[in-house]
Design a protein around this motif. Sequence first.
Motif, PDB file in Angstrom:
ATOM      1  N   MET A   1     -58.060  35.048 -64.716  1.00  0.00           N
ATOM      2  CA  MET A   1     -57.833  36.216 -65.556  1.00  0.00           C
ATOM      3  C   MET A   1     -58.627  36.072 -66.861  1.00  0.00           C
ATOM      4  O   MET A   1     -58.651  35.016 -67.471  1.00  0.00           O
ATOM      5  CB  MET A   1     -56.334  36.330 -65.871  1.00  0.00           C
ATOM      6  CG  MET A   1     -55.972  37.570 -66.628  1.00  0.00           C
ATOM      7  SD  MET A   1     -54.185  37.695 -66.740  1.00  0.00           S
ATOM      8  CE  MET A   1     -54.031  38.090 -68.441  1.00  0.00           C
ATOM      9  N   ASN A   2     -59.277  37.142 -67.258  1.00  0.00           N
ATOM     10  CA  ASN A   2     -60.120  37.128 -68.457  1.00  0.00           C
ATOM     11  C   ASN A   2     -59.260  37.071 -69.713  1.00  0.00           C
ATOM     12  O   ASN A   2     -58.369  37.887 -69.913  1.00  0.00           O
ATOM     13  CB  ASN A   2     -61.001  38.387 -68.460  1.00  0.00           C
ATOM     14  CG  ASN A   2     -62.106  38.277 -69.481  1.00  0.00           C
ATOM     15  OD1 ASN A   2     -62.344  37.220 -70.042  1.00  0.00           O
ATOM     16  ND2 ASN A   2     -62.776  39.378 -69.719  1.00  0.00           N
ATOM     17  N   LYS A   3     -59.517  36.090 -70.555  1.00  0.00           N
ATOM     18  CA  LYS A   3     -58.759  35.938 -71.799  1.00  0.00           C
ATOM     19  C   LYS A   3     -59.363  36.828 -72.870  1.00  0.00           C
ATOM     20  O   LYS A   3     -60.576  36.925 -73.005  1.00  0.00           O
ATOM     21  CB  LYS A   3     -58.806  34.478 -72.254  1.00  0.00           C
ATOM     22  CG  LYS A   3     -58.280  33.520 -71.210  1.00  0.00           C
ATOM     23  CD  LYS A   3     -56.951  32.996 -71.625  1.00  0.00           C
ATOM     24  CE  LYS A   3     -56.437  31.964 -70.652  1.00  0.00           C
ATOM     25  NZ  LYS A   3     -55.029  31.723 -70.835  1.00  0.00           N
ATOM     26  N   ARG A   4     -58.482  37.440 -73.663  1.00  0.00           N
ATOM     27  CA  ARG A   4     -58.925  38.407 -74.667  1.00  0.00           C
ATOM     28  C   ARG A   4     -58.511  37.973 -76.062  1.00  0.00           C
ATOM     29  O   ARG A   4     -57.373  37.606 -76.297  1.00  0.00           O
ATOM     30  CB  ARG A   4     -58.325  39.786 -74.364  1.00  0.00           C
ATOM     31  CG  ARG A   4     -58.888  40.415 -73.102  1.00  0.00           C
ATOM     32  CD  ARG A   4     -57.996  41.513 -72.543  1.00  0.00           C
ATOM     33  NE  ARG A   4     -57.416  42.379 -73.543  1.00  0.00           N
ATOM     34  CZ  ARG A   4     -57.986  43.490 -74.017  1.00  0.00           C
ATOM     35  NH1 ARG A   4     -59.168  43.869 -73.586  1.00  0.00           N
ATOM     36  NH2 ARG A   4     -57.366  44.241 -74.906  1.00  0.00           N
ATOM     37  N   ILE A   5     -59.474  38.054 -76.979  1.00  0.00           N
ATOM     38  CA  ILE A   5     -59.244  37.700 -78.382  1.00  0.00           C
ATOM     39  C   ILE A   5     -59.461  38.947 -79.228  1.00  0.00           C
ATOM     40  O   ILE A   5     -60.468  39.645 -79.065  1.00  0.00           O
ATOM     41  CB  ILE A   5     -60.255  36.628 -78.866  1.00  0.00           C
ATOM     42  CG1 ILE A   5     -60.221  35.390 -77.981  1.00  0.00           C
ATOM     43  CG2 ILE A   5     -60.043  36.301 -80.345  1.00  0.00           C
ATOM     44  CD1 ILE A   5     -59.127  34.414 -78.256  1.00  0.00           C
ATOM     45  N   LEU A   6     -58.534  39.228 -80.128  1.00  0.00           N
ATOM     46  CA  LEU A   6     -58.732  40.273 -81.138  1.00  0.00           C
ATOM     47  C   LEU A   6     -59.222  39.571 -82.400  1.00  0.00           C
ATOM     48  O   LEU A   6     -58.539  38.694 -82.937  1.00  0.00           O
ATOM     49  CB  LEU A   6     -57.429  41.028 -81.397  1.00  0.00           C
ATOM     50  CG  LEU A   6     -57.487  42.142 -82.449  1.00  0.00           C
ATOM     51  CD1 LEU A   6     -58.518  43.212 -82.088  1.00  0.00           C
ATOM     52  CD2 LEU A   6     -56.106  42.772 -82.634  1.00  0.00           C
ATOM     53  N   PHE A   7     -60.412  39.928 -82.843  1.00  0.00           N
ATOM     54  CA  PHE A   7     -61.041  39.284 -84.000  1.00  0.00           C
ATOM     55  C   PHE A   7     -61.094  40.317 -85.115  1.00  0.00           C
ATOM     56  O   PHE A   7     -61.845  41.290 -85.050  1.00  0.00           O
ATOM     57  CB  PHE A   7     -62.456  38.819 -83.620  1.00  0.00           C
ATOM     58  CG  PHE A   7     -63.078  37.870 -84.600  1.00  0.00           C
ATOM     59  CD1 PHE A   7     -63.010  36.503 -84.407  1.00  0.00           C
ATOM     60  CD2 PHE A   7     -63.749  38.345 -85.716  1.00  0.00           C
ATOM     61  CE1 PHE A   7     -63.600  35.614 -85.310  1.00  0.00           C
ATOM     62  CE2 PHE A   7     -64.337  37.473 -86.620  1.00  0.00           C
ATOM     63  CZ  PHE A   7     -64.256  36.106 -86.415  1.00  0.00           C
ATOM     64  N   LEU A   8     -60.287  40.112 -86.147  1.00  0.00           N
ATOM     65  CA  LEU A   8     -60.169  41.076 -87.236  1.00  0.00           C
ATOM     66  C   LEU A   8     -60.912  40.578 -88.465  1.00  0.00           C
ATOM     67  O   LEU A   8     -60.686  39.464 -88.932  1.00  0.00           O
ATOM     68  CB  LEU A   8     -58.689  41.296 -87.583  1.00  0.00           C
ATOM     69  CG  LEU A   8     -57.826  41.855 -86.459  1.00  0.00           C
ATOM     70  CD1 LEU A   8     -56.349  41.852 -86.866  1.00  0.00           C
ATOM     71  CD2 LEU A   8     -58.267  43.254 -86.069  1.00  0.00           C
ATOM     72  N   GLY A   9     -61.801  41.423 -88.980  1.00  0.00           N
ATOM     73  CA  GLY A   9     -62.524  41.059 -90.197  1.00  0.00           C
ATOM     74  C   GLY A   9     -64.018  41.059 -89.991  1.00  0.00           C
ATOM     75  O   GLY A   9     -64.605  42.084 -89.652  1.00  0.00           O
ATOM     76  N   LYS A  10     -64.628  39.911 -90.168  1.00  0.00           N
ATOM     77  CA  LYS A  10     -66.088  39.803 -90.163  1.00  0.00           C
ATOM     78  C   LYS A  10     -66.682  40.266 -88.832  1.00  0.00           C
ATOM     79  O   LYS A  10     -66.115  40.046 -87.775  1.00  0.00           O
ATOM     80  CB  LYS A  10     -66.514  38.372 -90.466  1.00  0.00           C
ATOM     81  CG  LYS A  10     -66.156  37.968 -91.886  1.00  0.00           C
ATOM     82  CD  LYS A  10     -66.885  36.723 -92.310  1.00  0.00           C
ATOM     83  CE  LYS A  10     -66.558  36.366 -93.733  1.00  0.00           C
ATOM     84  NZ  LYS A  10     -67.056  37.296 -94.727  1.00  0.00           N
ATOM     85  N   SER A  11     -67.850  40.885 -88.931  1.00  0.00           N
ATOM     86  CA  SER A  11     -68.551  41.386 -87.747  1.00  0.00           C
ATOM     87  C   SER A  11     -69.448  40.291 -87.169  1.00  0.00           C
ATOM     88  O   SER A  11     -69.612  39.223 -87.764  1.00  0.00           O
ATOM     89  CB  SER A  11     -69.406  42.593 -88.135  1.00  0.00           C
ATOM     90  OG  SER A  11     -70.456  42.169 -89.000  1.00  0.00           O
ATOM     91  N   ARG A  12     -70.063  40.596 -86.034  1.00  0.00           N
ATOM     92  CA  ARG A  12     -71.027  39.674 -85.420  1.00  0.00           C
ATOM     93  C   ARG A  12     -72.154  39.331 -86.382  1.00  0.00           C
ATOM     94  O   ARG A  12     -72.660  38.221 -86.399  1.00  0.00           O
ATOM     95  CB  ARG A  12     -71.651  40.315 -84.186  1.00  0.00           C
ATOM     96  CG  ARG A  12     -70.755  40.395 -83.021  1.00  0.00           C
ATOM     97  CD  ARG A  12     -71.404  41.184 -81.877  1.00  0.00           C
ATOM     98  NE  ARG A  12     -70.387  41.495 -80.906  1.00  0.00           N
ATOM     99  CZ  ARG A  12     -69.938  40.633 -80.012  1.00  0.00           C
ATOM    100  NH1 ARG A  12     -70.441  39.426 -79.957  1.00  0.00           N
ATOM    101  NH2 ARG A  12     -69.000  40.977 -79.174  1.00  0.00           N
ATOM    102  N   LYS A  13     -72.546  40.326 -87.187  1.00  0.00           N
ATOM    103  CA  LYS A  13     -73.641  40.145 -88.128  1.00  0.00           C
ATOM    104  C   LYS A  13     -73.261  39.160 -89.237  1.00  0.00           C
ATOM    105  O   LYS A  13     -74.115  38.463 -89.764  1.00  0.00           O
ATOM    106  CB  LYS A  13     -74.002  41.517 -88.721  1.00  0.00           C
ATOM    107  CG  LYS A  13     -75.280  41.540 -89.523  1.00  0.00           C
ATOM    108  CD  LYS A  13     -75.632  42.960 -89.905  1.00  0.00           C
ATOM    109  CE  LYS A  13     -74.961  43.279 -91.227  1.00  0.00           C
ATOM    110  NZ  LYS A  13     -75.346  44.563 -91.776  1.00  0.00           N
TER     111      LYS A  13
END
Length: 195
Positions: A1-13
Motif C-alpha cells: 500500500m502506498n504511504k502518504r505524507i502531508l507536507f505543510l509549509g515549504k515547497s519543493r523549490k
Amino acid sequence: MNKRILFLGKSRKNSTLISSIEKKGFTVIQSSEKISWEKEFDLIICFGYRHIIKEEQIYKSSAPIINLHISYLPWNKGAHPNFWSHYESTPSGVTIHEIDPGIDTGNIIYQKYVNFKDNEDTFALTYKRLLIEIEDLFCKNIDSILYKRWNSKPQRRAGTTHKIQDLPPSFKGWDSNIQNEIARLDKILSDKIAN
C-alpha cells in the motif's frame, strides 16, 4: 500500500525534503495554505508552515503530526527563533518535535545544537545555516521519522516563547550584523529605561 505524507509549509523549490521523502517511496502532498485534511495520511510534517493547526484537528488526526523548528527547544518557541537566540543569548539549534495544542511545546523527537562560524555574522546567514541543519537532521533520521520509529521525550524546562509582535520595532533587518545590531538595540532599550 502506498504511504502518504502531508507536507505543510515549504515547497519543493524551498526544501529538498520533499524529494528525499519521495525517494523513499512515499507520496507527498504539499501545501502552504491553511487547510484542514479529511483524507488519511501516514504522517503529517510541518516545516515553515505559517498557520496554527487547531486542537481538534490534532486530536482527530489518525497520523502523527511533527514540526521542524529552527530553535533548540524549549528555547525560542514561536516566532523569529533565530533572532531571539542571539538577542537573549539562549542556545541556537534545530528541533524536530511532535505537535501538540501548544506553540512548539510538543515532545522532542530529535534536536541538535548549532555553533555558528565567525563569518556567519548576520541574522540572514545564521538563518540559512539553521535551515541546512534542520534538513540535515531530518535526512539523517529519515527512516525512523517516516516509519514512526522514534522515541520522543518531553521538554524539560519552560524555556522562552515569542510572538511576531515581540520583534523590536527598531530592528534594522535580517542582513544586519548580529553583534552590532544587538548592541544598538540594547542601547535603545537602555536610553528608553533611563528616560
